[in-house]
Design a protein around this motif. Structure first.
Motif, PDB file in Angstrom:
ATOM      1  N   SER A   1      13.645  35.957 -43.913  1.00  0.00           N
ATOM      2  CA  SER A   1      12.286  36.124 -44.435  1.00  0.00           C
ATOM      3  C   SER A   1      11.280  35.966 -43.301  1.00  0.00           C
ATOM      4  O   SER A   1      11.380  35.054 -42.489  1.00  0.00           O
TER       5      SER A   1
ATOM      6  N   ASP B   1       4.207  26.903 -48.032  1.00  0.00           N
ATOM      7  CA  ASP B   1       4.581  27.478 -49.336  1.00  0.00           C
ATOM      8  C   ASP B   1       5.591  28.612 -49.206  1.00  0.00           C
ATOM      9  O   ASP B   1       6.469  28.762 -50.046  1.00  0.00           O
ATOM     10  N   SER B   2       5.440  29.444 -48.178  1.00  0.00           N
ATOM     11  CA  SER B   2       6.340  30.617 -48.118  1.00  0.00           C
ATOM     12  C   SER B   2       7.630  30.346 -47.344  1.00  0.00           C
ATOM     13  O   SER B   2       8.554  31.139 -47.424  1.00  0.00           O
TER      14      SER B   2
ATOM     15  N   LEU C   1       7.035  36.265 -42.153  1.00  0.00           N
ATOM     16  CA  LEU C   1       5.667  36.140 -42.654  1.00  0.00           C
ATOM     17  C   LEU C   1       4.722  36.692 -41.593  1.00  0.00           C
ATOM     18  O   LEU C   1       4.829  36.327 -40.423  1.00  0.00           O
TER      19      LEU C   1
ATOM     20  N   LYS D   1       6.428  39.242 -46.010  1.00  0.00           N
ATOM     21  CA  LYS D   1       5.243  38.670 -46.666  1.00  0.00           C
ATOM     22  C   LYS D   1       4.030  38.812 -45.753  1.00  0.00           C
ATOM     23  O   LYS D   1       4.153  38.686 -44.525  1.00  0.00           O
TER      24      LYS D   1
END
Ligand code: SF4
Length: 181
Positions: free
Chosen positions: A52, A114-115, A54, A98
């Protein structure tokens, strides 16, 4: 070893340099650029396959004439193409990355918390970028300096190619994408 070196640069060398920079104010920005480049080099000397990612953007990338509120939800953007936000949304959707706009260091830290990304691609000015990279260590961050054709904090821009290169790197596709071209 690479992370040890990054820690040394970000947690020891950087505060020392900022202390020196406090006495030579004109040099502060160039010292911050030095640290950002050194950090990027150390990160890119490694291999990553980040599950993931960001992308963190500064608010000034949204054109000042736009009254759409994108700070809480970037999807509110109407994608009119007057600023880089629409292209960045397209990249993030294509790559499954994201994307957030942060209006300051506190909000940026909250977004990261949070992410919980594996890696960050951060766009900002010298001060915010170097400070953010230090704050989020040991997370791997590639820092991209924004472009400021109208001066600081107004209608800033980002080189999309650099954003795409950073995604390619963290996705572990380096070489593969080059071969496809
Ligand atoms: S692309 Fe258009 S709607 Fe979206 S933030 Fe930029 S100016 Fe506003």
């Amino acid at each position: 070893m690479r992370n040890f070196l990054r820690g040394l640069v970000l947690k020891v060398l950087y505060p020392l340099m900022m202390l020196v920079g406090a006495f030579f104010r004109g040099r502060r920005e160039s010292l911050q650029v030095f640290v950002i480049r050194l950090n990027n080099r150390l990160v890119m000397a490694g291999k990553y396959r980040a599950g993931s990612m960001l992308i963190l953007l500064p608010h000034c990338i949204q054109v000042s004439e736009c009254d759409v509120r994108i700070t809480h939800n970037i999807a509110n953007c109407k994608r009119c193409g007057r600023c880089g936000i629409s292209d960045l949304i397209a990249i993030s959707e294509r790559e499954g990355v994201k994307l957030f706009v942060a209006t300051g260091g506190t909000i940026a830290r909250r977004i990261v918390k949070d992410s919980r990304p594996d890696a960050i691609i951060a766009v900002a000015c010298e001060r915010d970028l170097s400070g953010g990279i230090v704050d989020t260590f040991p997370l791997p961050v590639i820092g991209i300096l924004n472009e400021r054709p109208f001066g600081p904090c107004l209608d800033t821009k980002v080189d999309m190619k650099k954003v795409e290169e950073a995604i390619t790197f963290f996705a572990g596709r380096q070489g593969q994408d080059e071969r496809k071209e």
